[in-house]
Design an enzyme around this catalytic site. Structure first.
Site, PDB file in Angstrom:
ATOM      1  N   ASP A   8     -26.034  10.805 -74.816  1.00 43.57           N
ATOM      2  CA  ASP A   8     -26.705   9.883 -74.013  1.00 43.57           C
ATOM      3  C   ASP A   8     -26.368  10.330 -72.299  1.00 43.57           C
ATOM      4  O   ASP A   8     -25.173  10.271 -72.109  1.00 43.57           O
ATOM      5  CB  ASP A   8     -26.413   8.447 -73.873  1.00 43.57           C
ATOM      6  CG  ASP A   8     -27.113   7.568 -75.126  1.00 43.57           C
ATOM      7  OD1 ASP A   8     -27.821   8.394 -75.654  1.00 43.57           O
ATOM      8  OD2 ASP A   8     -26.826   6.386 -75.496  1.00 43.57           O
ATOM      9  N   ASP A 129     -37.295  -1.060 -79.673  1.00 46.71           N
ATOM     10  CA  ASP A 129     -36.079  -1.507 -79.360  1.00 46.71           C
ATOM     11  C   ASP A 129     -35.964  -3.045 -79.356  1.00 46.71           C
ATOM     12  O   ASP A 129     -36.597  -3.585 -78.454  1.00 46.71           O
ATOM     13  CB  ASP A 129     -35.655  -0.794 -77.893  1.00 46.71           C
ATOM     14  CG  ASP A 129     -35.729   0.472 -77.917  1.00 46.71           C
ATOM     15  OD1 ASP A 129     -35.097   1.411 -78.793  1.00 46.71           O
ATOM     16  OD2 ASP A 129     -36.520   0.890 -76.881  1.00 46.71           O
TER      17      ASP A 129
END
EC number: 5.3.1.16
Length: 249
Positions: A8, A129
């Site tokens: 990330d 998500d």
């Protein structure tokens, strides 16, 4: 089954967030390219990259760094974060990214998403998500009000090549995966599903493995766990290979 090591990117470094919160970050490496090479050397078959700056801003931020990561690796890269138009998608694919993960526009602009899938067949996936059963967008800060069951038929019809399913409540928390929700999706989907959020130990990988044999589960993304050492990537991939070899005999 594949364990996807995750990188990330935020402000040019490798971080992990808890439940997607930008104010709850841990920096794990200041050299993302070296980190990418490390996960390849540890047996990674794919690399999962998220441009967090891009996800929060809605536009690509770490493109030069992502190109450098792709150039440094022999394994394919899948990328998400800030990809909200065809020009950005094309630029990333030309930079060496193998496949792209789309979140916000897949839910908010279905026609634009379908056009992306048509323009780049087999290379566009969707990120679903979920928090409390509802899907989030815009870097997990906006509530779409939609559920997986409500959007799945449309996404599959649009030409989605794969699905990343994240349980936000478990992301970065190392509390194990949401097996019931994941199994439900992997059975309903006609394309590969990848689990994200909560994969913390080899036992979590072992719990997911049977689903990879009976449903469309392709694997799981692991981030914080492989950085903090509660899951060893090489050990996990070796265990999976042993299971697959035994089944082939």
């Amino acid at each position: 089954m594949i364990v996807f090591p995750a990188i990330d990117l935020m402000n040019g470094v490798c971080v992990r967030l808890r439940r997607g919160r930008a104010d709850d970050e841990t920096v794990f490496s200041s050299d993302p390219v070296a980190t990418a090479r490390h996960w390849q050397e540890q047996g990674g078959r794919w690399l999962h990259v998220v441009d967090l700056d891009g996800a929060f801003s809605g536009q690509p931020v770490n493109a030069p760094l992502i190109r450098s990561i792709c150039d440094a690796l022999d394994i394919p890269v899948q990328l998400g974060g800030g990809i909200r138009d065809a020009a950005t998608a094309k630029a990333y694919l030309e930079a060496g990214v193998e496949r792209l993960i789309i979140g916000t526009i897949a839910l908010e602009e279905p026609d634009a998403y379908a056009a992306l899938c048509a323009e780049f067949p087999g290379r566009i996936g969707v990120s679903l998500d979920a928090e409390g059963g509802k899907l989030k967008t815009k870097g997990w800060v906006a509530d779409s009000g939609l559920t997986v069951d409500e959007v799945l038929p449309r996404l599959l019809e649009a030409g989605t090549a794969f699905i990343i399913y994240t349980d936000i409540d478990r992301d970065g928390m190392q509390t194990g995966v949401n097996l019931p929700a994941l199994e439900h999706l992997a059975k309903a989907s006609t394309v590969p599903v990848i689990a994200a959020g909560g994969v913390a130990t080899l036992e979590d990988v072992k719990a997911l493995y049977p689903l990879s044999r009976t449903t469309n589960l392709q694997g799981a993304v692991s981030g914080r766990a492989i950085y903090e050492g509660t899951l060893d990537l090489r050990t996990a991939m070796d265990w999976i290979r042993q299971q697959e070899k035994a089944e082939a005999c």
